[in-house]
Design an enzyme around this catalytic site. Structure first.
Site, PDB file in Angstrom:
ATOM      1  CG  HIS A   1      44.891  39.820  43.362  1.00 47.71           C
ATOM      2  ND1 HIS A   1      44.679  38.615  42.738  1.00 47.71           N
ATOM      3  CD2 HIS A   1      44.544  39.631  44.667  1.00 47.71           C
ATOM      4  CE1 HIS A   1      44.209  37.731  43.622  1.00 47.71           C
ATOM      5  NE2 HIS A   1      44.115  38.328  44.803  1.00 47.71           N
ATOM      6  CD  GLU A   2      45.034  42.059  47.587  1.00 41.93           C
ATOM      7  OE1 GLU A   2      45.853  41.143  47.369  1.00 41.93           O
ATOM      8  OE2 GLU A   2      43.946  41.856  48.158  1.00 41.93           O
TER       9      GLU A   2
ATOM     10  N   GLY B   1      32.289  50.569  56.319  1.00 43.96           N
ATOM     11  CA  GLY B   1      33.431  50.381  57.229  1.00 43.96           C
ATOM     12  C   GLY B   1      34.614  49.751  56.515  1.00 43.96           C
TER      13      GLY B   1
ATOM     14  CG  HIS C   1      39.904  40.197  46.586  1.00 43.44           C
ATOM     15  ND1 HIS C   1      39.309  39.068  46.079  1.00 43.44           N
ATOM     16  CD2 HIS C   1      41.215  39.891  46.760  1.00 43.44           C
ATOM     17  CE1 HIS C   1      40.219  38.121  45.944  1.00 43.44           C
ATOM     18  NE2 HIS C   1      41.392  38.590  46.343  1.00 43.44           N
TER      19      HIS C   1
ATOM     20  CG  HIS D   1      41.295  34.212  45.192  1.00 43.91           C
ATOM     21  ND1 HIS D   1      41.641  33.864  46.481  1.00 43.91           N
ATOM     22  CD2 HIS D   1      41.850  35.431  44.981  1.00 43.91           C
ATOM     23  CE1 HIS D   1      42.391  34.814  47.009  1.00 43.91           C
ATOM     24  NE2 HIS D   1      42.532  35.780  46.121  1.00 43.91           N
TER      25      HIS D   1
HETATM   26  C1  LIG Z   1      47.880  37.187  44.411  1.00 48.12           C
HETATM   27  C2  LIG Z   1      48.725  38.015  45.387  1.00 48.12           C
HETATM   28  C3  LIG Z   1      49.001  39.363  44.776  1.00 48.12           C
HETATM   29  C4  LIG Z   1      47.969  38.181  46.725  1.00 48.12           C
HETATM   30  C5  LIG Z   1      47.787  36.860  47.438  1.00 48.12           C
HETATM   31  C6  LIG Z   1      46.889  37.022  48.666  1.00 48.12           C
HETATM   32  C7  LIG Z   1      45.507  37.407  48.197  1.00 48.12           C
HETATM   33  O1  LIG Z   1      44.833  36.651  47.545  1.00 48.12           O
HETATM   34  N1  LIG Z   1      45.103  38.639  48.472  1.00 48.12           N
HETATM   35  O2  LIG Z   1      43.895  39.058  48.018  1.00 48.12           O
HETATM   36  C8  LIG Z   1      49.133  36.329  47.938  1.00 48.12           C
HETATM   37  O3  LIG Z   1      49.826  37.016  48.664  1.00 48.12           O
HETATM   38  N2  LIG Z   1      49.432  35.072  47.551  1.00 48.12           N
HETATM   39  C9  LIG Z   1      50.637  34.407  48.008  1.00 48.12           C
HETATM   40  C10 LIG Z   1      50.427  32.906  47.996  1.00 48.12           C
HETATM   41  C11 LIG Z   1      51.636  32.191  48.491  1.00 48.12           C
HETATM   42  C12 LIG Z   1      52.671  31.739  47.713  1.00 48.12           C
HETATM   43  N3  LIG Z   1      53.585  31.134  48.515  1.00 48.12           N
HETATM   44  C13 LIG Z   1      53.175  31.204  49.826  1.00 48.12           C
HETATM   45  C14 LIG Z   1      53.790  30.777  51.028  1.00 48.12           C
HETATM   46  C15 LIG Z   1      53.115  31.003  52.225  1.00 48.12           C
HETATM   47  C16 LIG Z   1      51.875  31.678  52.248  1.00 48.12           C
HETATM   48  C17 LIG Z   1      51.264  32.131  51.045  1.00 48.12           C
HETATM   49  C18 LIG Z   1      51.946  31.870  49.839  1.00 48.12           C
HETATM   50  C19 LIG Z   1      54.820  30.563  48.015  1.00 48.12           C
HETATM   51  C20 LIG Z   1      56.037  31.480  48.220  1.00 48.12           C
HETATM   52  C21 LIG Z   1      55.898  32.859  47.526  1.00 48.12           C
HETATM   53  C22 LIG Z   1      55.466  33.899  48.528  1.00 48.12           C
HETATM   54  C23 LIG Z   1      55.351  35.295  47.943  1.00 48.12           C
HETATM   55  C24 LIG Z   1      54.150  35.465  47.031  1.00 48.12           C
HETATM   56  N4  LIG Z   1      52.936  35.178  47.736  1.00 48.12           N
HETATM   57  C25 LIG Z   1      51.804  34.782  47.118  1.00 48.12           C
HETATM   58  O4  LIG Z   1      51.728  34.657  45.892  1.00 48.12           O
HETATM   59 ZN   LIG Z   2      43.226  37.642  46.504  1.00 46.36          ZN
END
Ligand SMILES: CC(C)C[C@H](CC(=O)NO)C(=O)N[C@H]1Cc2cn(c3ccccc23)CCCCCCNC1=O
Ligand SMILES: [Zn+2]
Length: 168
Positions: free
Chosen positions: A119-120, A91, A123, A129
């Protein structure tokens, strides 16, 4: 973020994937190419091969979506969380969702889809992580060179799950 199906792994070497909803930021042909390239980041260092399927039953379903999108993890609008994926399983297992309130790019303006997808898919294959900022599985986005995305730790972890590949 991701649901951590701790210790789950695919029990087959040929993994199917399909792309459902696309983003309007990048042409579909380019999305297809970036997704294929991001899967092959892992394919090169493991015995896994990825085949495109046009069935909704593919192991890894890739979708772009915003806000509430049918799983228990609604996206948060621009910035914040960029994407999430589920560990191996039936699923929704393996599926990867990308927040379409982000600006997606094949280059350096906005968030680079190839980097995020790689990255995804870590997972989707069963990795969690890493606390090492050099690792592709580090939980925050960092624009990095598109060559040699994987740290030594990433390669060791995928090889523990699936064995080695032609380049590891
Ligand atoms: C590794 C990535 C490809 C996937 C990860 C999520 C993840 O682990 N998916 O498997 C992700 O989106 N991390 C945030 C983590 C994060 C950074 N901030 C945040 C502010 C609010 C909420 C989350 C975040 C600070 C501001 C920057 C926001 C824009 C970038 N966001 C991030 O880096
Ligand atoms: Zn991740």
């Amino acid at each position: 973020d991701y649901t951590d199906n701790t210790g789950s792994r695919w029990t087959k070497r040929i993994i199917s994937y399909n792309i459902g909803r696309y983003t309007s930021d990048i042409s579909p042909a380019t999305v297809d190419r970036l997704i294929d390239s991001a899967l092959n980041v892992w394919g090169r260092v493991s015995p896994l091969t990825f085949v495109r399927s046009f069935s909704r039953e593919a192991d890894i379903m890739v979708d772009f979506a915003a806000r509430e999108h049918g799983d228990s993890y609604p996206f948060d609008g621009p910035l914040g969380t960029l994407a999430h994926a589920f560990g191996p399983g039936e699923g929704i297992g393996g599926d990867a969702h990308f927040d379409d309130d982000e600006l997606w790019t094949a280059g350096s303006h906005g968030f680079n889809l190839y980097l995020v997808a790689a990255h995804e898919f870590g997972h989707s294959l069963g990795l969690g992580h890493s606390t090492n900022p050099e690792s592709l599985m580090y939980p925050t986005y960092k624009r990095q060179n598109q060559h040699n995305l994987l740290s030594r730790e990433d390669v060791v972890k995928i090889n523990i799950l699936y064995g080695r590949g032609s380049l590891s």
